[in-house]
Design a protein around this motif. Sequence first.
Motif, PDB file in Angstrom:
ATOM      1  N   SER A 271      -5.008  64.554 -18.533  1.00 38.47           N
ATOM      2  CA  SER A 271      -3.874  64.723 -19.434  1.00 38.47           C
ATOM      3  C   SER A 271      -3.826  66.189 -19.881  1.00 38.47           C
ATOM      4  CB  SER A 271      -4.054  63.797 -20.640  1.00 38.47           C
ATOM      5  OG  SER A 271      -3.256  64.223 -21.718  1.00 38.47           O
ATOM      6  N   PRO A 272      -2.844  66.970 -19.394  1.00 40.62           N
ATOM      7  CA  PRO A 272      -2.904  68.415 -19.595  1.00 40.62           C
ATOM      8  C   PRO A 272      -2.082  68.920 -20.788  1.00 40.62           C
ATOM      9  CG  PRO A 272      -1.286  67.901 -17.931  1.00 40.62           C
ATOM     10  CD  PRO A 272      -1.735  66.588 -18.516  1.00 40.62           C
ATOM     11  N   LYS A 273      -2.561  69.985 -21.388  1.00 43.08           N
ATOM     12  CA  LYS A 273      -1.791  70.781 -22.346  1.00 43.08           C
ATOM     13  C   LYS A 273      -2.020  72.244 -21.952  1.00 43.08           C
ATOM     14  CE  LYS A 273      -0.774  67.184 -24.667  1.00 43.08           C
ATOM     15  NZ  LYS A 273      -1.849  66.276 -24.771  1.00 43.08           N
ATOM     16  N   ILE A 274      -1.195  73.124 -22.512  1.00 41.11           N
ATOM     17  CA  ILE A 274      -1.477  74.538 -22.246  1.00 41.11           C
ATOM     18  C   ILE A 274      -2.306  75.064 -23.407  1.00 41.11           C
ATOM     19  CG2 ILE A 274      -0.480  76.798 -21.786  1.00 41.11           C
ATOM     20  CD1 ILE A 274       1.750  75.521 -20.414  1.00 41.11           C
ATOM     21  N   ILE A 275      -3.587  74.813 -23.359  1.00 43.62           N
ATOM     22  CA  ILE A 275      -4.473  75.246 -24.434  1.00 43.62           C
ATOM     23  C   ILE A 275      -5.800  75.686 -23.845  1.00 43.62           C
ATOM     24  CG2 ILE A 275      -3.558  73.795 -26.299  1.00 43.62           C
ATOM     25  CD1 ILE A 275      -5.853  71.813 -25.582  1.00 43.62           C
ATOM     26  N   VAL A 276      -6.585  76.399 -24.671  1.00 44.42           N
ATOM     27  CA  VAL A 276      -7.953  76.712 -24.297  1.00 44.42           C
ATOM     28  C   VAL A 276      -8.841  75.812 -25.134  1.00 44.42           C
ATOM     29  CG1 VAL A 276      -9.747  78.471 -24.307  1.00 44.42           C
ATOM     30  CG2 VAL A 276      -7.410  79.079 -23.699  1.00 44.42           C
ATOM     31  N   SER A 277      -9.535  74.886 -24.477  1.00 47.05           N
ATOM     32  CA  SER A 277     -10.374  73.950 -25.210  1.00 47.05           C
ATOM     33  C   SER A 277     -11.569  73.586 -24.356  1.00 47.05           C
ATOM     34  CB  SER A 277      -9.568  72.688 -25.548  1.00 47.05           C
ATOM     35  OG  SER A 277     -10.437  71.631 -25.869  1.00 47.05           O
ATOM     36  N   PHE A 278     -12.746  73.544 -25.003  1.00 45.61           N
ATOM     37  CA  PHE A 278     -13.951  73.174 -24.267  1.00 45.61           C
ATOM     38  C   PHE A 278     -14.279  71.692 -24.431  1.00 45.61           C
ATOM     39  CE2 PHE A 278     -14.536  77.752 -24.683  1.00 45.61           C
ATOM     40  CZ  PHE A 278     -14.958  78.089 -23.411  1.00 45.61           C
ATOM     41  N   ARG A 279     -13.451  70.975 -25.197  1.00 48.39           N
ATOM     42  CA  ARG A 279     -13.772  69.578 -25.453  1.00 48.39           C
ATOM     43  C   ARG A 279     -13.608  68.743 -24.190  1.00 48.39           C
ATOM     44  NH1 ARG A 279     -10.927  68.916 -31.376  1.00 48.39           N
ATOM     45  NH2 ARG A 279     -12.701  69.738 -32.546  1.00 48.39           N
ATOM     46  N   LEU A 280     -14.569  67.853 -23.966  1.00 45.46           N
ATOM     47  CA  LEU A 280     -14.594  67.097 -22.711  1.00 45.46           C
ATOM     48  C   LEU A 280     -13.941  65.727 -22.815  1.00 45.46           C
ATOM     49  CD1 LEU A 280     -18.241  67.709 -21.444  1.00 45.46           C
ATOM     50  CD2 LEU A 280     -16.158  68.841 -20.712  1.00 45.46           C
ATOM     51  N   LEU A 281     -13.788  65.206 -24.043  1.00 44.60           N
ATOM     52  CA  LEU A 281     -13.486  63.779 -24.166  1.00 44.60           C
ATOM     53  C   LEU A 281     -12.122  63.478 -24.777  1.00 44.60           C
ATOM     54  CD1 LEU A 281     -16.966  62.673 -25.560  1.00 44.60           C
ATOM     55  CD2 LEU A 281     -16.244  62.760 -23.188  1.00 44.60           C
ATOM     56  N   THR A 282     -11.259  64.470 -24.933  1.00 41.80           N
ATOM     57  CA  THR A 282      -9.984  64.230 -25.610  1.00 41.80           C
ATOM     58  C   THR A 282      -8.828  64.178 -24.606  1.00 41.80           C
ATOM     59  OG1 THR A 282      -9.422  66.552 -25.882  1.00 41.80           O
ATOM     60  CG2 THR A 282     -10.834  65.573 -27.557  1.00 41.80           C
ATOM     61  N   ASP A 283      -7.633  63.867 -25.142  1.00 45.67           N
ATOM     62  CA  ASP A 283      -6.424  63.915 -24.320  1.00 45.67           C
ATOM     63  C   ASP A 283      -5.863  65.328 -24.235  1.00 45.67           C
ATOM     64  OD1 ASP A 283      -6.071  61.327 -23.372  1.00 45.67           O
ATOM     65  OD2 ASP A 283      -5.273  60.642 -25.290  1.00 45.67           O
ATOM     66  N   ASP A 284      -6.384  66.237 -25.072  1.00 42.22           N
ATOM     67  CA  ASP A 284      -5.860  67.608 -25.081  1.00 42.22           C
ATOM     68  C   ASP A 284      -6.742  68.493 -24.211  1.00 42.22           C
ATOM     69  OD1 ASP A 284      -3.831  66.859 -26.772  1.00 42.22           O
ATOM     70  OD2 ASP A 284      -5.012  67.252 -28.569  1.00 42.22           O
ATOM     71  N   ASN A 285      -6.481  68.478 -22.920  1.00 41.94           N
ATOM     72  CA  ASN A 285      -7.287  69.248 -21.981  1.00 41.94           C
ATOM     73  C   ASN A 285      -6.499  70.443 -21.481  1.00 41.94           C
ATOM     74  OD1 ASN A 285      -9.469  67.146 -21.711  1.00 41.94           O
ATOM     75  ND2 ASN A 285      -7.693  65.993 -21.015  1.00 41.94           N
ATOM     76  N   PRO A 286      -7.199  71.540 -21.147  1.00 42.55           N
ATOM     77  CA  PRO A 286      -6.470  72.646 -20.532  1.00 42.55           C
ATOM     78  C   PRO A 286      -5.989  72.237 -19.139  1.00 42.55           C
ATOM     79  CG  PRO A 286      -8.827  73.061 -20.501  1.00 42.55           C
ATOM     80  CD  PRO A 286      -8.635  71.805 -21.283  1.00 42.55           C
ATOM     81  N   GLY A 287      -4.717  72.451 -18.845  1.00 40.91           N
ATOM     82  CA  GLY A 287      -4.195  72.132 -17.519  1.00 40.91           C
ATOM     83  C   GLY A 287      -4.671  73.152 -16.497  1.00 40.91           C
ATOM     84  N   THR A 288      -4.587  72.802 -15.211  1.00 43.31           N
ATOM     85  CA  THR A 288      -4.953  73.767 -14.178  1.00 43.31           C
ATOM     86  C   THR A 288      -3.683  74.337 -13.545  1.00 43.31           C
ATOM     87  OG1 THR A 288      -4.970  72.204 -12.347  1.00 43.31           O
ATOM     88  CG2 THR A 288      -6.985  72.375 -13.644  1.00 43.31           C
ATOM     89  N   ILE A 289      -3.809  75.488 -12.918  1.00 43.79           N
ATOM     90  CA  ILE A 289      -2.641  76.158 -12.346  1.00 43.79           C
ATOM     91  C   ILE A 289      -1.958  75.272 -11.307  1.00 43.79           C
ATOM     92  CG2 ILE A 289      -1.925  78.067 -10.856  1.00 43.79           C
ATOM     93  CD1 ILE A 289      -3.893  79.854 -12.295  1.00 43.79           C
ATOM     94  N   ALA A 290      -2.767  74.732 -10.395  1.00 44.73           N
ATOM     95  CA  ALA A 290      -2.172  73.969  -9.290  1.00 44.73           C
ATOM     96  C   ALA A 290      -1.472  72.710  -9.796  1.00 44.73           C
ATOM     97  CB  ALA A 290      -3.250  73.613  -8.275  1.00 44.73           C
TER      98      ALA A 290
END
Lengths: 353, 376
Positions: A271-290
């Motif tokens: 589940s991607p967002k445009i953020i910088v986050s090191f958290r592993l277990l949330t829905d707010d993850n950094p998206g990847t370019i591809a």
Amino acid sequence: MTATTPAADGRAPGTPGGPTGAAHYLGKPPSKAGDRTFLGLSTGAAWLILVILAGVAIFLIIKAAPAIAANWATSPQLNEPVANTPGFDSFWAYVGPLLFGTVWASFLALLFGAPVAIGIALFISHYAPRRIAGILGYLVDLLAAVPSVVFGLWGILVVRSFLGPLNDFLNEYLGWIPLFGGQVSAGGGTILAGAIVLAVMILPIVTSISREIFLQTPALHEEAALALGATKWEMIRLAVFPYARSGIISAILLGLGRALGETMAIAMIVSPKIIVSFRLLTDDNPGTIASNIANQFSGANDLQRDALIATGLLLFVVSFAVNFLARWIVSRTSVQSNGRAPRRARARREVTA
Amino acid sequence: MKLTKFGAIGAIGLAGALALVGCSSNSNTTPTSAATTEAPAAPTGLDAIDPTLKGTITAGGSSAQANAETAWTAAFTSVATGVTVNYDKSQGSGGGRSNFIAGAYDFAGSDAPLSADETTQAAATFPGGAVNLPIYLDGVSVAYNNADASSLNLSTATIAKIFSGKITDWSDPAIAADNGGKALPAKKITVVVRSDSSGTAQNFTNFLAAADPTDWTWPGSGTFPADITGTDAVKGGGAVHDEIAKVDGAIGYLDHSAVGDVKSATVNGVAPEADAVAAAFSDGFTIASNGVKGDLSGKFDYAKITADKSAYPIPLVSYAIIPLKFKSADQAKLTVAYLAFAASEDGQKAAASKASSVPLPQEILDEINATLATVE
């Protein structure tokens, strides 16, 4: 026949080459039509790859330039709410978190995948009976043939649910570590799930390259270590690992190259967002370019497409650099190993078996 | 021997499949011919299709209307057997519009009409300019999964607060107030959204932005606002459905046609049924022409829709975009015939039964056909 061949200079069509001995091949190569055609084809194929690569690079640069140069804060096209480009000050503010997400997901995948891959490679090259080694090597290579969309489905249907209890446990008892903090994802679309699937996807390439390197360890080194009273594990530590170190690094870097560009599996699982986050277990993850390109491309307007292509250019540069580094390390290794006169696996197996 | 045996079985299977296809298209046509015998004056729908048409229609774009396109193609080509229709849904609405502007398509399917820029660009490709025709109507469902709630009603403001992260628990008094004061047990709300851009998100956020600007401060947007954190973003409508079905406490937005076995909340007391969606279209669809004669692009006036207590407030409309002047007269005739069928009562019924869309009201179908009549 053998007498006339040199006189005819081998140019007459239909003249069979004939087994004229080594001397024939040492001189000027016979340039028959077939040879020339094949030479042309293979040279052409070699140049074609350069042309394609250059073409891709030029395409990316031409398409990316307007989006990188645009004023992101004021551009009406970029701020049209049909893709996720509105609300950023510059291209770099947009691509920064995506680049972070790409590298972070790949790093996690390597963290999980590389030790397992090296373990498999070592088992195949030094521990397994020959028959099992063959089957296992074949199976690992087969993993590379699974399409990434299938890995994505596997991730959604199996890995996400499977990790649910682990996510809750880690969040509850280790939540004070920022890595495991935050609101735990109910659906399981975490970067942890994505990285685990990605780790499986890079197994084949890391395993097969490491295996080849391990098999090249000079048998004399291994025998010397064993003769000095080393156990098998000590022998591997003393003889195999030092010899294979740079090979392992390049295998890992090639795995990283694979992970950086992976699209579908990540797009489907995380589940991607445009953020910088090191958290592993949330829905707010950094998206990847591809995966961001895959998600946003269909709705985007022209300039937004250019912006997405510009993020692709950056990914191209990063992947190219990683692959280049890997090849450079490999080439350095093979120069060194020439002096050591490595013996092939067959010889080693005869000694140890 | 074995091979021929299998071949025979395969042939029987194929024949069976063909027979079934034949049956289904027959069952479509029978009520039609019965209906048109009553009013033989102007043949519409299937009867109006010229069976001698030949050629290929190339189109693409919106995946929302793709199932409807499939239904129209099947019915249309069952009469005009010489015609092939290729609708590429992999492009998405944006891709459909840009391929159309580049001249690659006979028509584009798009959840959004051409923007002002695109209208100018399209006029450069097609001298007569291009028009947007609303040919597909559906509702956006607020789908949910909560084991404690067998039915659920949500007001506009509550939906805006849930999707912007201001309400995070099912026990919230605002949800209780929408459901006759009965509070649900405490449970975390998981907001499921699309990570890719979609017409569903566009129409859903259009509604929120217009109907409750105090709680929803974002503009209508094809991508769910990226700065709302805590949402579970998944790729594609199918994945939204699966995620809601899997997670107890989940809520999300879905095309009504894609809801399936997941429950839909009533919005302000109105369920997303076909009649309610059609009423919303009749009440609120306001044509805002792009300046090209015959253009039928429009916006929903949500104030008018919410004023009607029988209208479902979140309709979704998707357009076919075609040039007024084709490069080839034959191609124009072919494309117009196809779209005229799609915009006929038969066509809308076919889409409703195969794609679960909502038939458009007759008035707008008449207007579409009036525009199509001017295409050359």
